[in-house]
Each structure stands twice: as structure tokens, then as C-alpha cells.
Design an enzyme around this catalytic site. Structure first.
Site, PDB file in Angstrom:
ATOM      1  CD  GLU A 322      -2.979  -1.197   2.228  1.00  0.00           C
ATOM      2  OE1 GLU A 322      -2.754  -0.573   3.281  1.00  0.00           O
ATOM      3  OE2 GLU A 322      -4.026  -1.828   2.006  1.00  0.00           O
ATOM      4  CG  ASP A 401      -7.646  -5.175   4.651  1.00  0.00           C
ATOM      5  OD1 ASP A 401      -7.262  -5.376   5.803  1.00  0.00           O
ATOM      6  OD2 ASP A 401      -7.652  -4.053   4.116  1.00  0.00           O
ATOM      7  CD  GLU A 429     -10.018  -1.017   7.691  1.00  0.00           C
ATOM      8  OE1 GLU A 429      -9.161  -1.615   8.370  1.00  0.00           O
ATOM      9  OE2 GLU A 429      -9.804  -0.604   6.535  1.00  0.00           O
TER      10      GLU A 429
HETATM   11  C1  GCV Z   1      -2.820   0.847   8.289  1.00  0.00           C
HETATM   12  C2  GCV Z   1      -6.150  -1.899   5.296  1.00  0.00           C
HETATM   13  C3  GCV Z   1      -6.600  -0.639   5.954  1.00  0.00           C
HETATM   14  C4  GCV Z   1      -5.468   0.353   6.056  1.00  0.00           C
HETATM   15  C5  GCV Z   1      -4.336  -0.308   6.831  1.00  0.00           C
HETATM   16  C6  GCV Z   1      -3.925  -1.567   6.091  1.00  0.00           C
HETATM   17  C7  GCV Z   1      -2.869  -2.340   6.833  1.00  0.00           C
HETATM   18  O1  GCV Z   1      -5.873  -1.690   3.962  1.00  0.00           O
HETATM   19  O2  GCV Z   1      -7.669  -0.103   5.269  1.00  0.00           O
HETATM   20  O3  GCV Z   1      -5.924   1.491   6.715  1.00  0.00           O
HETATM   21  O4  GCV Z   1      -3.244   0.554   6.977  1.00  0.00           O
HETATM   22  O5  GCV Z   1      -5.030  -2.413   5.959  1.00  0.00           O
HETATM   23  O6  GCV Z   1      -3.240  -3.250   7.545  1.00  0.00           O
HETATM   24  O7  GCV Z   1      -1.693  -2.035   6.703  1.00  0.00           O
END
Ligand code: GCV
Length: 854
Positions: A322, A401, A429
Site C-alpha cells: 500500500e 483484509d 474497520e
Molecule cells: C494501516 C487496510 C486498511 C489500512 C491499513 C492496512 C494495513 O488496507 O484499510 O488502513 O493501513 O489495511 O493493515 O496495513
């Protein structure tokens, strides 16, 4: 004989008053402390409510009134202070601290070695190790000593919390001995230095503000206490998307203050670090892990960290994921990167938790073989056995995720020579962001109990992450928690059960979900049987209900996945690089992950499990669309077609949530007003939002498949009056995006300073009705609404809820759509109903529809 002076009635009164005053003054600090937090959830499960029932109290009659604490460290002191605090609060009995072994019954706290000097019997007990604790009664010279000890002080503290939990659940105190399942039991906080929290839903950071560590860290110490009480021993305090200044020496000095607050609770601080730090912090030419200057940099930095924070836990690393930089920049592997950092930490006893969440978020969605779910295994399995012994791969429980339902990551079974930790998400989340009640422990239990059948033998995930299945030196649990400054830490009073449950499972994954739930409820809400059974019942099915109305059959949470992950936003998943696709068209839905015709993902599982998932005959319904692409009229094991199951499931889930508030109302008067009201409000909100979910997903499936609901519900809303069909004064109609998040795809907005109105003539038979107004509550402004029947006001409310901001704060969609309900409205044919909306500060008093029900 001198006569005692006579005391008149007035004097007695005065003496009585004086005595009361003295008692009041003595109690003042306690009263102030109690009232400043009242019953607002701040204490979490550590309320230590006084036990009033004399029968229950009697079982603790014989307990000692002295406590000898043999250790002098902050942890040992915290243990004895906690015992005194808890016993006084719950039993009303004052424990007096003594300096030597008293010649009367006493509690004795210490490490096994310390206690053994005084009480020989303890030397004969089985030697404890690590964080284990024991509670034993020892007789010596006619006195009973209640000994609470550990191999280290941390165990002593856990023993004290264990004893206090028995009181709080009104259970007898008995000898006990427990050892945790794994050495790493950490929480991760995704806190940023500016004080915001990524995926945090309960206010700002307890650690940071304005680019620095907060001046007032009192909440950190309280957090440490909560963590220790459930056996958690580590806290990674900053976001895995780590600030590049984290390892800057000035910042490290600030961070050391956080570690000081956590230390008395046996919670070791750890940090998320970015692999590019050598370049950022000290301007090295490279951060190539194999470059000698980079190796030396990590060593120097680790030494400095331990100089400042001697009990430092280690580093968590998110790399090549990411947008974070990683070893791939130099053609190096995650093992090469992790090992360099691990070697620097090893002399100090630190560990590296290297995240398995490495994937390409620029996948080609045209490529039917591309599959994000494959990434963890593809990136790590060939590296098995190549990691230093103090590296642990931290793996999210599912391959995508934190969706509402995922299969287990096949990586757990693939790494047989590498230590592993399971990453679970406590912060909700994708599961309602602490505005929906979702008790996640049953989901985690299902994950931990899943037997992956590696090497064709029993290898449940819990045993893999304990290090037992493959004889690994380390193992563990990492929970992404994200508590915030909100008084009650997690916003929804029920959400704290997930933090409690995470700690309990990390300590002992064999506990059942019901055991965990029941003890949390008792500690948090008291032992009244009606309260306990109602709350247990509400929570028990909440994950399943959420799954039913947000994303059944393994589709994943059908939310806006490239936005805030809250309300429905189904097609956002398709046609982008993030790889969380549904692969839906008007013929069918689901990703073909089979070996035979699909992405081959299923082949990453050990053969026995792969066989189950590969075949449509054996693949469980709940994961069907994760594993297979099928037509909408494909018949499930439960006898329904896919599309009908989706309709039924959404209606069922929303109907279940509609029962939460009425069930909760049965508890009025049995629990404190403050938490009662807060929870009731959230349940009413959730009932409305579950309908938004139900309608959005069902309508979308109807449009996509063209197949009608056999029960005639989807697309037919006889009680509904669309706002855009009402007679409007000032209101104008707008299209809502995505279309499925508003009834009929449209809403109305009032784009003028003065109020706007919607009017409709009703033709309902005489009777009492319930009305629901579906509207949008935006972050900007606090619009006002008023309902008038034949000119008389019948309801008024303000749109002042703080719902998750959509893509932009002014967007009308499935995250901001919400509902106001009012009951007992007497109607007769010919009534005129008017809704008046008054805009405020950019919020145009938007309305979707009005529903009138019997
Ligand atoms: C901290 C997901 C979440 C992100 C998070 C990522 C991760 O994509 O939406 O906010 O980043 O996981 O676990 O690194």
C-alpha cells in the site's frame, strides 16, 4: 467516679454530623474519582463494583487483611496496589500492606524465587516460566498465606487480576495456575503523530498530538492497566503506516515517555518503523538492507532505542505494501530486510514482527488470473526457514483484509520453519466502525479453530501461532485496537468486549466464545441474571447478523472499499487495482479461485482443505463466492438460489437488528442511565442503518441479476413515500451515488437559507402508526427537521450525529443515510403530513423517503 458529661440530643446530632463530615472528607478523593467517570464505560471491565449481596460476600469472609509484597519493581507495586484497590472496592475490606511475613493470615505477592525464601512450600511447586502465574494457599505455622506468584513480576500482576476477576464475577477464590499460549500478545495502535488514528473510531490518539507525544499521558497508563488485566504484554503505539520520523533521536526521547507509562503494567512498548528510515533519519545513500552502512545504522539505532527504553519490545514492519517502500526496491526479499533489523535487536531481546500483508494494489483487473488473495503466500512461502529466530511473520487472519467473512490465510500452513503471529482486527474497520454492535470473538474463534491440515495432520491455526504445530521458538497474537480519547475507549459500549476477548484469546485460545462473553458482561454490566442473559444473547449473534446484512456467502463486506469502508458501496470493489473484486455481471458473481479454471488460490492450501474448497459440492455456502464464480440461480446447500439467499439473508439480518433496541429496553432501570441511553441510541441507529444495507444490496442484486425476490419484498415498498414524489416547497431532487444507497436512487435537498417543506396527503385507515424518516446526516452542519400532522408538530430532531465522513463531507450515500422514527401517531384518512427541513452550515436537510407502518 466522674460522671460522663451528658450529651444532649442537639450535641449528638452535631457529633453525628461531624462524624459524617469526617467520613465524607475521608471518602472525598474516592467520590471525586468515582463521580468524574461515573458509569460512563471509562473503567471498562475493571469497574470493581461493590458486592452488595451478603450471601455472595460471605464466601469471601475468611480472606486475609494483610498483604506482603516482596518485589520492589513498578510491576510488583502495581500488583499489590491493584489488589488493595480491587478488594476494597468490591468487598469493602481494607488490606493493610506489611513489610515482613506477618504471624497471621496474609496475601503474599512475589516472584517464585522471592516467595520461596519465606514459604518453603512454594519452592516445591512446579517451576513457572515466562508470564505464567499461580495462586496457592500455603499453611505455615498455623497461618494461611494466599500466595500469588509468577516466574517474573508480570505473572504476579496477572495472578492479581485473575483473583480480582473472580470477585467481580462472584466466583469462589481457588488455587489456580495458568500460562499464556504465546509469548507475543500485543496490541497495535494505528496512531499518527498528529493525533489522528487510521481506522480509529473513538476519538483522537491517547499517545500523540500535534506531531509530538502528548504532555498528559494519564490515559496511557490506564490503557496499560486494561491491557495487563487480560494478559496483554505489548503495545505498538504508532501506525504501521509509520511516520518517517519515528526513529529520529529526538522523537525516540519523546516516545520513551510512553514506555514509562506502560512499564508498571508489564506492557512493553514497540514501534512500527519504515524500512527507509536510514535514508530519512540519517540521510544514508540507500536503505538497501544488505548495504553495510545500513546494517550498521540499524545496529546503532537499536542500541539507542534500548538505552532509552530498556524493556523495548521490538519493531513492526509494513513494507512493499500500500505505497510503503520495501526491500523490493533493491531486489531484496522480506527475509533479507527482516533479518538485518532482527540481528540489531537480538542482543537486546527484541523481536521483529514483519507483516505478511504484502500485496500489489495496482493489479490488472482485466486479468482473470490476477488475485490479491494469493499475495501473502506467493510473497512468503519460498522464504520459509530463512528468517532469524527473533523474526515473527504477522499474518492477517484472512488473505484479503479483515472482511466480515474470509477463509484462513493459507500462509499459516505454508510457513513451517518460521514463527508466526495472527493479526486480528479489534477496531471494527469493516464491521460497523463501533456504531454497529458486532461481537467479533466468534469470528476469531472460528479462525483459530480452523484446522488447516498441514502435513495431512491436525494443525489448527491456534496451535500454529502458539508455535506448537511446527515447533517454533516464538508465536503470538497481534490485535489492531485503536482505542481513542473517547471516555469509554471504543465508542460503542459493547465494543469493549472485543478488546477483552482479544486479550483472553491471546492468553488462552481454547476458551469458548460464550465463556469470554459471559465474563465480560458480568464484569462490565454486573451480575443481575436478566442483564447478563439479555446482553449475552444480544452480542452472541451479532457477528452473524452483521454478515447477513452486509455481505453473505463470502462476498466480503460489500462496502465502499476504496473509501471509508463503512456503508454499502458495492461496485466500488470492481474494476480497480485493489483486487477485492466481485467479478459480477448479469449472469453470475464470485471469484473463481479454483485450481482447475480459476486463479489457483485454492491450491495454496494443504491438499485436504484444498479438496474441500475446490469442489462446489463440498465448498461451504458461507465461502462459496470467495472460492467460486456461479450464476445467480445456482442452488446452495441450503436449497435456495444464490440471489434468493442474498435477499433473505439481508431481510433476516436487518430484522434481527430491529430487535436490539426493544430487547435492550427491557433492561431500563437495571443498569445505569448513562450507558443505557448511549447504547439504546446506538441500537436505534443500527436498526436504521441495517435497513440501508438491506435495501442497497438487495436492490443491486435485483438490478444486476434481473431475478425477482420470490417473496416480493425487494423493489416493493408499499409503506414508503419517496421524498421526490412529495409536494415540495424549496426542496429539489438530486441523484445519489451510488444509486443503490438511496431509495429510487434519488433524494431531495434544500439549497436555500430558509426552511424547505415536503407535503403529502395521507389516506391511511384510522389507527396508530409508526413513522420513519430516512434522511442523510452529514458532518457539515446540524440541519433540523420537523414533522407536522395537519399543521401540528409531532416530532422534531437535529441531524447532529457524527457519521463517518464519506468521500467528501457533503456526500449523500450509504454511510450518511440514517433514520428517525416516531411511534404512536394517530392517523385518519385525509391527514396532511408535512416534513420541514431547515438547512444548517452547508447541510441541506436532505431527505430520502418517509415510511409509515402499522
Ligand atoms: C494501516 C487496510 C486498511 C489500512 C491499513 C492496512 C494495513 O488496507 O484499510 O488502513 O493501513 O489495511 O493493515 O496495513
Amino acid at each position: 467516679m466522674m460522671e460522663a458529661p451528658e450529651t444532649g440530643v442537639a450535641d449528638m446530632h452535631a457529633m453525628g454530623l461531624a462524624r459524617h463530615l469526617r467520613i465524607l472528607l475521608l471518602l472525598m478523593p474516592m467520590l471525586v474519582a468515582a463521580s468524574s467517570y461515573a458509569e460512563d464505560g471509562h473503567e471498562g471491565w475493571l469497574r470493581y463494583a461493590h458486592i452488595d449481596d451478603p450471601v455472595v460476600l460471605r464466601q469471601y469472609d475468611g480472606l486475609p487483611h494483610r498483604v506482603l509484597s516482596l518485589g520492589t519493581t513498578p510491576v510488583a507495586q502495581a500488583a499489590s496496589t491493584e489488589l488493595v484497590r480491587g478488594m476494597e472496592s468490591m468487598l469493602g475490606s481494607r488490606l493493610v500492606a506489611v513489610q515482613t511475613l506477618p504471624q497471621e493470615d496474609a496475601f503474599v505477592l512475589g516472584t517464585q524465587t522471592e516467595v520461596c525464601h519465606f514459604l518453603r512450600n512454594v519452592c516445591r511447586q512446579k517451576a513457572l516460566s515466562g508470564d505464567a502465574f499461580a495462586v496457592v494457599r500455603v499453611m505455615q505455622k498455623g497461618h494461611v498465606y494466599w500466595v500469588i506468584f509468577g516466574d517474573e513480576e508480570r505473572g504476579e500482576l496477572y495472578g492479581v487480576f485473575h483473583v480480582l476477576e473472580q470477585f467481580a464475577s462472584q466466583k469462589p477464590i481457588a488455587d489456580a495456575s495458568e500460562a499464556p499460549a504465546a509469548s507475543v500478545r500485543w496490541v497495535n495502535q494505528w496512531d499518527n503523530f498528529d493525533g489522528s488514528i487510521e481506522r480509529g473510531y473513538a476519538g483522537r490518539s491517547i499517545f500523540f498530538d500535534g506531531g509530538h507525544v502528548r504532555a498528559d499521558l494519564s490515559r496511557v497508563s490506564e490503557y496499560g492497566r486494561l491491557l495487563a488485566s487480560v494478559g496483554l504484554n505489548g503495545c505498538t503505539v504508532n501506525n504501521v503506516n509509520s511516520d518517517l520520523r519515528t526513529l529520529d533521536p529526538a522523537m525516540l526521547r519523546e516516545l520513551a515517555r510512553i514506555a514509562d507509562q506502560l512499564r508498571p503494567w508489564g506492557v512493553r512498548m514497540s514501534l512500527s518503523v519504515d524500512l527507509s528510515s536510514p535514508q530519512i533519519v540519517d540521510h544514508l545513500a540507500t536503505f538497501d538492507p544488505l548495504d553495510p552502512a545500513v546494517v550498521a545504522w540499524w545496529q546503532k539505532t537499536a542500541d539507542e532505542v534500548y538505552r532509552l527504553i530498556p524493556d523495548f519490545g521490538g519493531f513492526v514492519i509494513k513494507a512493499d505494501s500500500e505505497g510503503r517502500l520495501g526491500p523490493s526496491k533493491y531486489g531484496r526479499t522480506p527475509a533479507e530486510a527482516a533479518n538485518v533489523v532482527a540481528r540489531a535487536l537480538r542482543p537486546h531481546g527484541g523481536v521483529v514482527l514483519y507483516r505478511g500483508f504484502v500485496y500489489n494494489n495496482h493489479l490488472d483487473w482485466h486479468d482473470l488470473k490476477a488475485d490479491r488473495a494469493r499475495a501473502g503466500y506467493d510473497n512468503f512461502h519460498a522464504l520459509d526457514g530463512r528468517f532469524e529466530p527473533n523474526v515473527i511473520i504477522q499474518i492477517k487472519h484472512g488473505p484479503i483484509d479483515f472482511q466480515v467473512r474470509e477463509p484462513l490465510s493459507p500462509l499459516f500452513a505454508a510457513l513451517q520453519h518460521t514463527s508466526q503471529a495472527i493479526e486480528l482486527q479489534v477496531t471494527q474497520e469493516y464491521t460497523g466502525q463501533q456504531r454497529h454492535m458486532v461481537f467479533l470473538v466468534p469470528m476469531w474463534k472460528a479462525a483459530l479453530d480452523t484446522d488447516l491440515r498441514a502435513q495431512n495432520r491436525s494443525t489448527p491455526v491456534k496451535e500454529i501461532v502458539e508455535g506448537r504445530s511446527f515447533h517454533q521458538p516464538l508465536g503470538g497474537f497481534a490485535g489492531v485496537v485503536n482505542v481513542g480519547l473517547d471516555t469509554n475507549w471504543m465508542h460503542h459500549p459493547m465494543a469493549m468486549s472485543n478488546l477483552y476477548g482479544f486479550g483472553k484469546l491471546a492468553w488462552n485460545p481454547d476458551l469458548t466464545s460464550d465463556e469470554i462473553l459471559d465474563s465480560w458482561t458480568r464484569l462490565t454490566w454486573g451480575n443481575n441474571p436478566k442483564v447478563v442473559s439479555t446482553i449475552d444473547d444480544l452480542q452472541r449473534g451479532s457477528w452473524h447478523a452483521y454478515e447477513e446484512y452486509s455481505g453473505p456467502l463470502g462476498l466480503g463486506t460489500l462496502t465502499n472499499i476504496i473509501g471509508i469502508h463503512y456503508g454499502p458501496g458495492i461496485e466500488s470493489a470492481e474494476r480497480n487495482g485493489w483486487g477485492q473484486w466481485l467479478r459480477a455481471d448479469n449472469k453470475g458473481i464470485g471469484i473463481d479461485r479454483t485450481v482447475a479454471t480459476g486463479t489457483g488460490y485454492i491450491g495454496q492450501y494443504p491438499p485436504e482443505l484444498a479438496k474441500v474448497y475446490e469442489s462446489l459440492t463440498t465448498c461451504p455456502d458461507e465461502l462459496l463466492l470467495f472460492m467460486h464464480h456461479v450464476p445467480y440461480n445456482y442452488v446452495l446447500h441450503n436449497g435456495k438460489t444464490v440471489v434468493q439467499h442474498v435477499y433473505d439473508s439481508h431481510y433476516k439480518g436487518a430484522a434481527t437488528v430491529a430487535t436490539y433496541a426493544p430487547r435492550w429496553e427491557q433492561l431500563q432501570g437495571l443498569i445505569d442511565e448513562e450507558r443505557y441511553e448511549k447504547t439504546l441510541k446506538l441500537f436505534m441507529y443500527q436498526a436504521g442503518h441495517a435497513i440501508v444495507w438491506r435495501d442497497a444490496v438487495s436492490e443491486w442484486f435485483l438490478r444486476m441479476s434481473g431475478i425477482a425476490d420470490t417473496r416480493g419484498r425487494v423493489g416493493h415498498y408499499p409503506n414508503r413515500i419517496e421524498a421526490e414524489s412529495m409536494q415540495a416547497d424549496g426542496y429539489t431532487s438530486v441523484d445519489v451515488t451510488p444509486w443503490e444507497t438511496a431509495s429510487g436512487g434519488k433524494a431531495v435537498v434544500c439549497n436555500r437559507a430558509a426552511a424547505c417543506t415536503l407535503t403529502v396527503k395521507l389516506d391511511r385507515p384510522v389507527g396508530s402508526y409508526k413513522m420513519a424518516v430516512q434522511y442523510f446526516d452529514l458532518r457539515v452542519g446540524d440541519a433540523q427537521y420537523e414533522l407536522l400532522l395537519d399543521g401540528k408538530p409531532i416530532a422534531h430532531w437535529i441531524a447532529d450525529d457524527i457519521l463517518p465522513p464519506a468521500v467528501v463531507d457533503t456526500q449523500l450515500d450509504g454511510s450518511t443515510s440514517t433514520r428517525f422514527t416516531v411511534s404512536g401517531i394517530a392517523l385518519k384518512p385525509g391527514d396532511t403530513l408535512m416534513l420541514r427541513g431547515t438547512p444548517n452550515n452547508g447541510e441541506p436537510a436532505p431527505v430520502d423517503y418517509i415510511e409509515i407502518m402499522k
